[in-house]
Motif scaffolding. Structure first.
Motif, PDB file in Angstrom:
ATOM      1  N   THR A 237       0.844  -1.190   0.000  1.00 52.27           N
ATOM      2  CA  THR A 237       0.000   0.000   0.000  1.00 52.27           C
ATOM      3  C   THR A 237       0.879   1.240   0.000  1.00 52.27           C
ATOM      4  OG1 THR A 237      -1.757  -1.141   1.212  1.00 52.27           O
ATOM      5  CG2 THR A 237      -1.806   1.257   1.210  1.00 52.27           C
ATOM      6  N   CYS A 238       0.598   2.147  -0.953  1.00 47.26           N
ATOM      7  CA  CYS A 238       1.390   3.364  -1.096  1.00 47.26           C
ATOM      8  C   CYS A 238       0.461   4.569  -1.196  1.00 47.26           C
ATOM      9  CB  CYS A 238       2.249   3.322  -2.356  1.00 47.26           C
ATOM     10  SG  CYS A 238       3.361   1.911  -2.498  1.00 47.26           S
ATOM     11  N   SER A 239       0.980   5.733  -0.838  1.00 43.66           N
ATOM     12  CA  SER A 239       0.262   6.958  -1.144  1.00 43.66           C
ATOM     13  C   SER A 239       0.380   7.201  -2.633  1.00 43.66           C
ATOM     14  CB  SER A 239       0.860   8.133  -0.366  1.00 43.66           C
ATOM     15  OG  SER A 239       2.132   8.463  -0.896  1.00 43.66           O
ATOM     16  N   ILE A 240      -0.476   8.060  -3.184  1.00 42.38           N
ATOM     17  CA  ILE A 240      -0.414   8.313  -4.619  1.00 42.38           C
ATOM     18  C   ILE A 240       0.815   9.140  -4.989  1.00 42.38           C
ATOM     19  CG2 ILE A 240      -2.882   8.096  -5.021  1.00 42.38           C
ATOM     20  CD1 ILE A 240      -3.105  11.110  -4.863  1.00 42.38           C
ATOM     21  N   ASP A 241       1.585   9.551  -3.982  1.00 43.66           N
ATOM     22  CA  ASP A 241       2.864  10.221  -4.229  1.00 43.66           C
ATOM     23  C   ASP A 241       4.037   9.248  -4.158  1.00 43.66           C
ATOM     24  OD1 ASP A 241       1.757  12.796  -4.571  1.00 43.66           O
ATOM     25  OD2 ASP A 241       1.616  13.020  -2.395  1.00 43.66           O
ATOM     26  N   GLY A 242       3.737   7.968  -3.839  1.00 43.07           N
ATOM     27  CA  GLY A 242       4.785   6.955  -3.850  1.00 43.07           C
ATOM     28  C   GLY A 242       5.348   6.564  -2.511  1.00 43.07           C
ATOM     29  N   ASN A 243       4.853   7.123  -1.421  1.00 40.90           N
ATOM     30  CA  ASN A 243       5.363   6.746  -0.099  1.00 40.90           C
ATOM     31  C   ASN A 243       4.735   5.427   0.338  1.00 40.90           C
ATOM     32  OD1 ASN A 243       6.907   9.146   0.232  1.00 40.90           O
ATOM     33  ND2 ASN A 243       5.036  10.255   0.763  1.00 40.90           N
ATOM     34  N   GLN A 244       5.595   4.433   0.592  1.00 39.45           N
ATOM     35  CA  GLN A 244       5.089   3.130   1.016  1.00 39.45           C
ATOM     36  C   GLN A 244       4.562   3.223   2.437  1.00 39.45           C
ATOM     37  OE1 GLN A 244       7.387  -0.314  -0.134  1.00 39.45           O
ATOM     38  NE2 GLN A 244       6.909  -1.351   1.799  1.00 39.45           N
ATOM     39  N   LYS A 245       3.318   2.716   2.647  1.00 37.67           N
ATOM     40  CA  LYS A 245       2.686   2.810   3.960  1.00 37.67           C
ATOM     41  C   LYS A 245       2.625   1.475   4.685  1.00 37.67           C
ATOM     42  CE  LYS A 245      -0.133   6.933   3.257  1.00 37.67           C
ATOM     43  NZ  LYS A 245      -1.490   7.533   3.439  1.00 37.67           N
ATOM     44  N   SER A 246       2.361   0.390   3.955  1.00 33.61           N
ATOM     45  CA  SER A 246       2.248  -0.909   4.629  1.00 33.61           C
ATOM     46  C   SER A 246       2.441  -2.025   3.620  1.00 33.61           C
ATOM     47  CB  SER A 246       0.879  -1.055   5.312  1.00 33.61           C
ATOM     48  OG  SER A 246      -0.167  -1.029   4.351  1.00 33.61           O
ATOM     49  N   THR A 247       2.653  -3.227   4.169  1.00 33.98           N
ATOM     50  CA  THR A 247       2.858  -4.409   3.332  1.00 33.98           C
ATOM     51  C   THR A 247       2.089  -5.581   3.928  1.00 33.98           C
ATOM     52  OG1 THR A 247       5.074  -3.683   2.678  1.00 33.98           O
ATOM     53  CG2 THR A 247       4.564  -5.998   2.369  1.00 33.98           C
ATOM     54  N   ILE A 248       1.433  -6.347   3.079  1.00 34.28           N
ATOM     55  CA  ILE A 248       0.752  -7.570   3.501  1.00 34.28           C
ATOM     56  C   ILE A 248       1.471  -8.753   2.859  1.00 34.28           C
ATOM     57  CG2 ILE A 248      -1.422  -8.833   3.613  1.00 34.28           C
ATOM     58  CD1 ILE A 248      -2.889  -6.225   3.036  1.00 34.28           C
ATOM     59  N   PRO A 249       2.208  -9.554   3.631  1.00 33.80           N
ATOM     60  CA  PRO A 249       2.844 -10.749   3.050  1.00 33.80           C
ATOM     61  C   PRO A 249       1.777 -11.751   2.610  1.00 33.80           C
ATOM     62  CG  PRO A 249       3.776 -10.179   5.206  1.00 33.80           C
ATOM     63  CD  PRO A 249       2.523  -9.387   5.058  1.00 33.80           C
TER      64      PRO A 249
END
Length: 341
Positions: free
Chosen positions: A120-132
């Protein structure tokens, strides 16, 4: 084009008149001239329109004497706002990003296939979270309410639904409980209807399955004529299907094909049709022939070509709209965001 049409019509009418009224000797004497004229008309090239300029329109304006020249205006076009991501497995990297969903007004969730995760990223490209993920995620969609994510994994028997905090809310099979483990499936795509119904594409059985948004209960199984590798639902709940080959079909609630689109790049039918999405303005299709030839095309709700939104992409896969109306595209190793201006 109007002048060419008039010339062709005149020649055809002359030819018909000769065949109806002329004596044999008159017909033979005129045959060479008419034949030459028709060959000349048949050899004319119809003017071609640069489809990348589909956003330009002519509007009436004050003429010069009896001539109205018109005025060229910009109707509106898509422009790339930002690009983020590169090939790899670490933060800010993707490896075969094949699906994308708009989770919140300012977020997108990407199915990072070969890295076996959803990012999951912001629309500016900052990664917010990951689901393995246990397997490679292929299809991804966001529910209409609750910001849940629905994820389809390669060679999995169940579809997974995640809450907004990324915890697994529930999972469900796409066959009746008695057939789980007995009926072979190959789930590749997922979309959500306006009423929240979850639609899953199974390329093994060539069916769409519809499920309850609250628990995944199977509601219906709908046979389709092409493999549903990518699916989307338009504002009229018609399902748009891309088969990874050369076709995009739009089907009704019974799976009957309403019409088919065969996208074209530079006069040739494309080799690969990938991601699809739809809104009230029509259908959007990602496509490519080989590396760095990817296009995004916009079609009207009846399948008529409108214009090319973007070209020169590496290998566009998934496409979706954000809540703000931006177009988000996964381009294998990156995500590209487009604004309508």
């Amino acid at each position: 084009m109007s002048l060419a049409s008039e010339r062709i019509q005149h020649s055809l009418e002359t030819a018909r008149e000769v065949t109806r009224t002329a004596a044999d000797s008159e017909f033979l004497s005129l045959y060479a001239t008419i034949n030459k004229d028709l060959k000349l008309l048949a050899g004319q090239t119809i003017p071609r329109v640069d489809k990348k300029l589909g956003f330009l329109k002519f509007m009436p304006s004050k003429g010069v004497g009896d001539i109205c020249l018109g005025k060229v205006v910009t109707e509106g076009k898509w422009e790339q706002r930002c690009v983020f991501g590169r090939k790899g497995s670490g933060p800010g990297k993707f490896n075969w990003a094949c699906g994308i969903a708009a989770r919140q007004p300012d977020e997108v969730a990407v199915a990072d296939c070969l890295n076996k995760r959803v990012v999951t990223c912001s629309i500016d490209g900052n990664q917010k979270s990951t689901i393995p993920m246990e397997r490679r995620p292929r299809g991804i969609a966001a529910t209409r309410t609750g910001n849940r994510l629905v994820v389809v994994e390669e060679n999995a028997s169940h579809v997974k639904v995640f809450d907004k905090d990324n915890t697994l809310a529930f999972q469900f099979p796409t066959v009746p409980p008695s057939e789980v483990g007995k009926t072979a499936v190959n789930l590749r795509s997922v979309a959500v209807k306006t009423d929240g119904t979850i639609v899953v594409g199974d390329i093994k059985r060539m069916v769409l399955t519809e499920h309850s948004p609250t628990d995944g209960e199977l509601r219906s199984t709908i046979p389709v004529k092409i493999k549903p590798r990518y699916v989307a639902v338009d504002s009229n709940d018609r399902v748009v299907i891309s088969d990874w080959e050369q076709l995009v079909s739009v089907v009704d609630g019974n799976g009957d094909t309403l019409f088919t689109i065969k996208p074209i790049i530079n006069g040739e039918v494309v080799r690969r049709c990938t991601g699809v999405c739809a809104d009230s303005t029509g259908i959007y299709v990602a496509m490519n022939n080989v590396d760095d030839t990817g296009h995004i095309h916009h079609y009207d709700p009846q399948g008529g070509f409108l214009h090319c939104i973007a070209e020169g992409l590496h290998w566009p896969m998934g496409i979706t709209f954000t809540a703000d109306g931006q177009l988000a595209v996964t381009d294998v190793y990156s995500v590209k965001i487009y604004d309508f201006v």
